[in-house]
Motif scaffolding. Structure first.
Motif, PDB file in Angstrom:
ATOM      1  N   CYS A   1      -0.246  -5.280   4.223  1.00  0.00           N
ATOM      2  CA  CYS A   1      -1.161  -4.517   4.864  1.00  0.00           C
ATOM      3  C   CYS A   1      -1.183  -4.878   6.412  1.00  0.00           C
ATOM      4  O   CYS A   1      -0.978  -6.113   6.784  1.00  0.00           O
ATOM      5  CB  CYS A   1      -2.520  -4.642   4.545  1.00  0.00           C
TER       6      CYS A   1
ATOM      7  N   GLU B   1     -10.583  -8.243   6.964  1.00  0.00           N
ATOM      8  CA  GLU B   1      -9.723  -9.493   6.656  1.00  0.00           C
ATOM      9  C   GLU B   1     -10.328 -10.026   5.282  1.00  0.00           C
ATOM     10  O   GLU B   1      -9.789 -10.517   4.409  1.00  0.00           O
ATOM     11  CB  GLU B   1      -9.730 -10.446   7.649  1.00  0.00           C
TER      12      GLU B   1
ATOM     13  N   ILE C   1      -9.801  -7.684   2.505  1.00  0.00           N
ATOM     14  CA  ILE C   1      -8.276  -7.730   1.781  1.00  0.00           C
ATOM     15  C   ILE C   1      -8.002  -9.025   1.103  1.00  0.00           C
ATOM     16  O   ILE C   1      -7.395  -9.134  -0.176  1.00  0.00           O
ATOM     17  CB  ILE C   1      -7.548  -7.600   2.966  1.00  0.00           C
ATOM     18  N   SER C   2      -8.603 -10.068   1.537  1.00  0.00           N
ATOM     19  CA  SER C   2      -8.562 -11.513   1.101  1.00  0.00           C
ATOM     20  C   SER C   2      -9.083 -11.683  -0.432  1.00  0.00           C
ATOM     21  O   SER C   2      -8.559 -12.408  -1.241  1.00  0.00           O
ATOM     22  CB  SER C   2      -8.955 -12.725   1.867  1.00  0.00           C
TER      23      SER C   2
ATOM     24  N   LEU D   1      -3.350  -7.596  -2.691  1.00  0.00           N
ATOM     25  CA  LEU D   1      -3.075  -7.402  -1.183  1.00  0.00           C
ATOM     26  C   LEU D   1      -2.815  -8.612  -0.252  1.00  0.00           C
ATOM     27  O   LEU D   1      -3.384  -9.481  -0.574  1.00  0.00           O
ATOM     28  CB  LEU D   1      -4.538  -6.464  -0.510  1.00  0.00           C
TER      29      LEU D   1
ATOM     30  N   LEU E   1      -2.489  -9.431   3.756  1.00  0.00           N
ATOM     31  CA  LEU E   1      -2.675  -9.093   5.305  1.00  0.00           C
ATOM     32  C   LEU E   1      -1.549  -9.737   6.073  1.00  0.00           C
ATOM     33  O   LEU E   1      -1.156 -10.897   6.043  1.00  0.00           O
ATOM     34  CB  LEU E   1      -3.966  -9.534   5.509  1.00  0.00           C
TER      35      LEU E   1
ATOM     36  N   SER F   1      -3.598  -8.891  11.671  1.00  0.00           N
ATOM     37  CA  SER F   1      -4.594  -8.335  12.187  1.00  0.00           C
ATOM     38  C   SER F   1      -4.700  -7.955  13.725  1.00  0.00           C
ATOM     39  O   SER F   1      -4.516  -9.028  14.564  1.00  0.00           O
ATOM     40  CB  SER F   1      -5.847  -9.110  12.016  1.00  0.00           C
TER      41      SER F   1
ATOM     42  N   ILE G   1      -8.234   1.594  -1.605  1.00  0.00           N
ATOM     43  CA  ILE G   1      -7.186   0.965  -1.972  1.00  0.00           C
ATOM     44  C   ILE G   1      -6.495   1.583  -3.417  1.00  0.00           C
ATOM     45  O   ILE G   1      -5.249   1.837  -3.458  1.00  0.00           O
ATOM     46  CB  ILE G   1      -7.674  -0.528  -2.425  1.00  0.00           C
TER      47      ILE G   1
END
Length: 242
Positions: A5, A19, A22-23, A28, A30, A33, A111
């Motif tokens: 992503c 962030e 996603i974490s 997922l 990242l 950003s 998602i």
């Protein structure tokens, strides 16, 4: 396999929220950003990205302008404080439209939509890969009307995008299939079936005439989109030089 992503948002707090979201989801990843569209473009040009969380109101290049000019965008989820751009965003085939502040359960729903989209893309890629091993065959298989239909290239007149569906205009009938026009663009050879508009792919052999920003195919007139005009006219000019 992790979903790669990127975040594209000029607001520091908004990026931090995404962030963290996603974490908190193990599958997922990242990749970057980004605080503007130019940073995002560099990432997209150098890496395969599965999903992009995109703000609308950004300086220099808005999120929707950025998306409109991407030829092969990843799955896109709009993240914005503005509700009034939803129709325009979905016309650009976004997966979801999240209104800030974004609740985590609503993020999870987005998602799930991304996962469904990527799964469908993988299935179509497998079909396409199988056909690529024998590309002299001028047809593809698609799913429509609860059947798998063989679609001969010679029969296709033009294809019209209808959001998550397409309408394939073939000789004497139309076929509705749950594919996006972007996916159909990937399945068809672009030198025979160029995309000329965000909502249209046409068959070169069925063009009657080109006048200004329109193409005549039979009794139908189809507009040429601004971002597709140059690549389309390059194809036409290659014939004129022969």
């Amino acid at each position: 396999m992790k979903i790669k992503c990127i975040i594209v948002d000029d607001e520091v707090h908004a990026r931090k929220v995404l962030e963290k979201f996603i974490s908190d989801i193990p599958h997922l990843k990242l990749v970057k950003s980004c605080k503007n569209a130019l940073e995002a473009m560099q990432v997209l040009n150098n890496q395969d990205i599965d999903a992009m969380f995109l703000d609308i109101n950004m300086p220099k290049v808005t999120g929707l302008s950025f998306l409109e000019n991407l030829r092969h965008p990843p799955a896109v989820v709009i993240t914005t404080a503005y509700r009034e751009y939803a129709v325009e965003a979905f016309d650009l085939d976004v997966i979801d439209y999240l209104h800030k502040p974004i609740p985590f359960p609503r993020f999870l729903k987005a998602i799930s939509k991304i996962e469904e989209k990527l799964k469908s893309k993988t299935e179509q890629t497998l079909i396409s890969s199988t056909l690529d091993t024998n590309r002299q065959e001028e047809f593809i298989f698609i799913k429509a009307d609860k059947k798998t239909i063989k679609l001969n290239f010679d029969d296709i007149v033009y294809i019209e995008g209808l959001g998550d569906y397409i309408k394939i205009h073939v000789k004497k009938k139309t076929i509705i299939s749950k594919l996006t026009i972007k996916k159909m663009e990937e399945l068809l050879p672009s030198d025979i079936f160029p995309r000329i508009h965000k909502s249209f792919i046409i068959s070169l052999k069925n063009i009657v005439a080109i006048e200004g920003n329109q193409i005549e195919i039979g009794d139908t007139k189809i507009p040429i989109g601004q971002i597709y005009r140059k690549s389309f006219m390059d194809i036409i000019n290659s014939f004129l030089k022969k």
